[in-house]
Design an enzyme around this catalytic site. Structure first.
Site, PDB file in Angstrom:
ATOM      1  N   HIS A 108       0.831  -1.210   0.000  1.00 46.80           N
ATOM      2  CA  HIS A 108       0.000   0.000   0.000  1.00 46.80           C
ATOM      3  C   HIS A 108       0.862   1.256   0.000  1.00 46.80           C
ATOM      4  O   HIS A 108       1.766   1.417   0.814  1.00 46.80           O
ATOM      5  CB  HIS A 108      -0.913  -0.030   1.225  1.00 46.80           C
ATOM      6  CG  HIS A 108      -1.858   1.125   1.295  1.00 46.80           C
ATOM      7  ND1 HIS A 108      -2.815   1.362   0.329  1.00 46.80           N
ATOM      8  CD2 HIS A 108      -1.995   2.119   2.228  1.00 46.80           C
ATOM      9  CE1 HIS A 108      -3.509   2.440   0.655  1.00 46.80           C
ATOM     10  NE2 HIS A 108      -3.029   2.918   1.792  1.00 46.80           N
ATOM     11  N   VAL A 124       0.970  -2.842   5.702  1.00 42.86           N
ATOM     12  CA  VAL A 124       2.047  -2.605   4.732  1.00 42.86           C
ATOM     13  C   VAL A 124       1.699  -3.200   3.373  1.00 42.86           C
ATOM     14  O   VAL A 124       2.190  -2.726   2.346  1.00 42.86           O
ATOM     15  CB  VAL A 124       3.373  -3.197   5.251  1.00 42.86           C
ATOM     16  CG1 VAL A 124       4.488  -3.067   4.219  1.00 42.86           C
ATOM     17  CG2 VAL A 124       3.788  -2.517   6.551  1.00 42.86           C
ATOM     18  N   GLU A 125       0.836  -4.186   3.350  1.00 45.78           N
ATOM     19  CA  GLU A 125       0.543  -4.888   2.096  1.00 45.78           C
ATOM     20  C   GLU A 125      -0.737  -4.358   1.432  1.00 45.78           C
ATOM     21  O   GLU A 125      -0.695  -3.376   0.715  1.00 45.78           O
ATOM     22  CB  GLU A 125       0.484  -6.391   2.360  1.00 45.78           C
ATOM     23  CG  GLU A 125       1.835  -6.930   2.857  1.00 45.78           C
ATOM     24  CD  GLU A 125       1.841  -8.428   3.087  1.00 45.78           C
ATOM     25  OE1 GLU A 125       1.500  -9.170   2.148  1.00 45.78           O
ATOM     26  OE2 GLU A 125       2.180  -8.858   4.210  1.00 45.78           O
ATOM     27  N   MET A 126      -1.882  -4.954   1.709  1.00 43.43           N
ATOM     28  CA  MET A 126      -3.115  -4.530   1.041  1.00 43.43           C
ATOM     29  C   MET A 126      -3.923  -3.536   1.871  1.00 43.43           C
ATOM     30  O   MET A 126      -4.797  -2.852   1.344  1.00 43.43           O
ATOM     31  CB  MET A 126      -3.931  -5.764   0.670  1.00 43.43           C
ATOM     32  CG  MET A 126      -3.156  -6.683  -0.289  1.00 43.43           C
ATOM     33  SD  MET A 126      -3.882  -8.317  -0.554  1.00 43.43           S
ATOM     34  CE  MET A 126      -5.072  -7.964  -1.830  1.00 43.43           C
ATOM     35  N   ASN A 133      -3.005  -6.584   6.303  1.00 49.32           N
ATOM     36  CA  ASN A 133      -1.678  -6.129   6.717  1.00 49.32           C
ATOM     37  C   ASN A 133      -1.501  -4.677   6.265  1.00 49.32           C
ATOM     38  O   ASN A 133      -1.630  -4.373   5.076  1.00 49.32           O
ATOM     39  CB  ASN A 133      -0.604  -7.020   6.089  1.00 49.32           C
ATOM     40  CG  ASN A 133       0.790  -6.691   6.582  1.00 49.32           C
ATOM     41  OD1 ASN A 133       1.208  -5.535   6.598  1.00 49.32           O
ATOM     42  ND2 ASN A 133       1.529  -7.710   6.986  1.00 49.32           N
TER      43      ASN A 133
END
Length: 360
Positions: free
Chosen positions: A111, A153-155, A151
């Site tokens: 993201h 940091v991810e999605m 998460n």
């Protein structure tokens, strides 16, 4: 086997009568040379019994209870960027199925371009591993599929309820979930999202020449690849990388013999146990030549270097360049064939009037 072609030559003599056998010249009546016997069939190269005892071939799995509707839904969700807050990241963004399940980067952007701390492992064969993620914090691919969605940091979705609510605004998903889970009155749930993605991932296998070899076709590998396999065994790599997937079935301390410098605490972050410091899941070596950069942090740029580092830190052995090259040649034979028809990106359903757009 070489085929020999016999060529017959016919002589035509215009209006001159053909000579009788008595008149024929010695050359004309000379017996044609006997046809050479066909070459004996080339003997098949034998498969090493040692290899057959340590490794096993893989075939396409047929997971029970996974209907086509369930798998099709899982494929759609695997490629669905609307599972992310910015609606620009899908499972396939970091685990590209046309690129052997990886993105080729040390760590993957999530993201707003944030980078994770660990290398994104391949989604091929993941279903067969002892656990998911480098630290084993998820037991199954169904559980793992939900982790990156929330998460930050991810999605970066705030929670799974938000994801369920979004999918429930898309008519195409209402239909797809109803077909995949026909006995449920409200089939769009977080659990079913994981079940569908997991059903799709449980067919992500890439059989190849290595499997032909283990199945009895010794010539499926080159002499150099077979020699590399022998060296792989004798060096001791099989203490971790064995079985059908050449790994994925255990956890090991990184730096078991000679300490390996890394700030990542590994499985200790999950268990809190000091004994799990720098312990990671042993990766499968299937398709390893295609899944670099290597190691948990993507810090190793070449497979030859990875081979040398593993031999040194895990086994206490210093390999020569030639030995590392030989093992690397063998590892190249573990590259399988992607089922492109199975992993092709599907058409995704358009949003409905209430479907929210991307957010920062």
């Amino acid at each position: 086997m070489t085929s020999l072609l016999a060529l017959a030559l016919l002589a035509c003599g215009g209006s001159t009568p053909a000579p009788t056998p008595d008149q024929a010249s010695p050359a004309a009546v000379e017996e044609a040379p006997a046809a050479e016997p066909e070459a004996a069939a080339e003997e098949e190269v034998p498969v090493s019994e040692v290899h057959k005892n340590i490794f096993k071939p893989v075939t396409k799995p047929t997971p029970a209870g996974h209907t086509k509707d369930l798998v099709d839904l899982g494929r759609m969700l695997y490629y669905e960027p609307r599972l992310s807050l910015g609606q620009d990241i899908s499972c396939n963004s970091c685990h590209d199925l046309m690129a052997y399940g990886v993105d080729g980067k040390p760590t993957s952007p999530g993201h707003k371009g944030q980078l994770g701390a660990r290398n994104s492992p391949s989604s091929y064969f993941a279903f067969a591993h002892v656990a998911q993620f480098w630290d084993g914090r998820a037991k199954t691919v169904e559980e793992q599929a939900l982790g990156p969605i929330t998460n930050p940091v991810e999605m970066a979705m705030p929670d799974l309820d938000t994801v369920v609510a979004l999918l429930d605004t898309i008519p195409g998903y209402q239909t797809a979930f109803a077909k995949a889970f026909p006995s449920q009155t409200k089939p769009i749930t977080a659990e079913n999202i994981g079940r569908a993605i997991g059903a799709f991932e449980r067919n992500l296998v890439t059989p190849g020449r290595w499997d032909e070899y283990l199945g009895g076709k010794g010539s499926a590998l080159t002499p150099e690849e077979r020699a590399g396999a022998d060296l792989f065994v004798s060096t001791g790599c099989i203490s971790c990388h064995n079985g059908a997937f050449l790994g994925g079935n255990s956890f090991q301390k990184l730096g078991a013999v000679e300490p390996y410098e890394t700030a990542d605490e590994g499985r200790k972050e999950v268990t809190g146990e000091e004994a799990d410091l720098h312990v990671f899941k042993v990766p499968s070596l299937r398709n390893v030549a295609k899944t670099g950069p290597w190691f948990h942090d993507g810090s190793v740029a070449t497979l030859e270097e990875a081979v040398k580092l593993m031999a040194r830190h895990q086994l206490g052995k210093l390999l020569t360049d030639e030995e590392a090259a030989s093992i690397t040649t063998f590892l190249g034979a573990l590259t399988g064939t992607i089922d492109k028809a199975y992993v092709v990106a599907p058409a995704l359903p358009p949003g409905g009037p209430e479907t929210p757009g991307p957010k920062e």
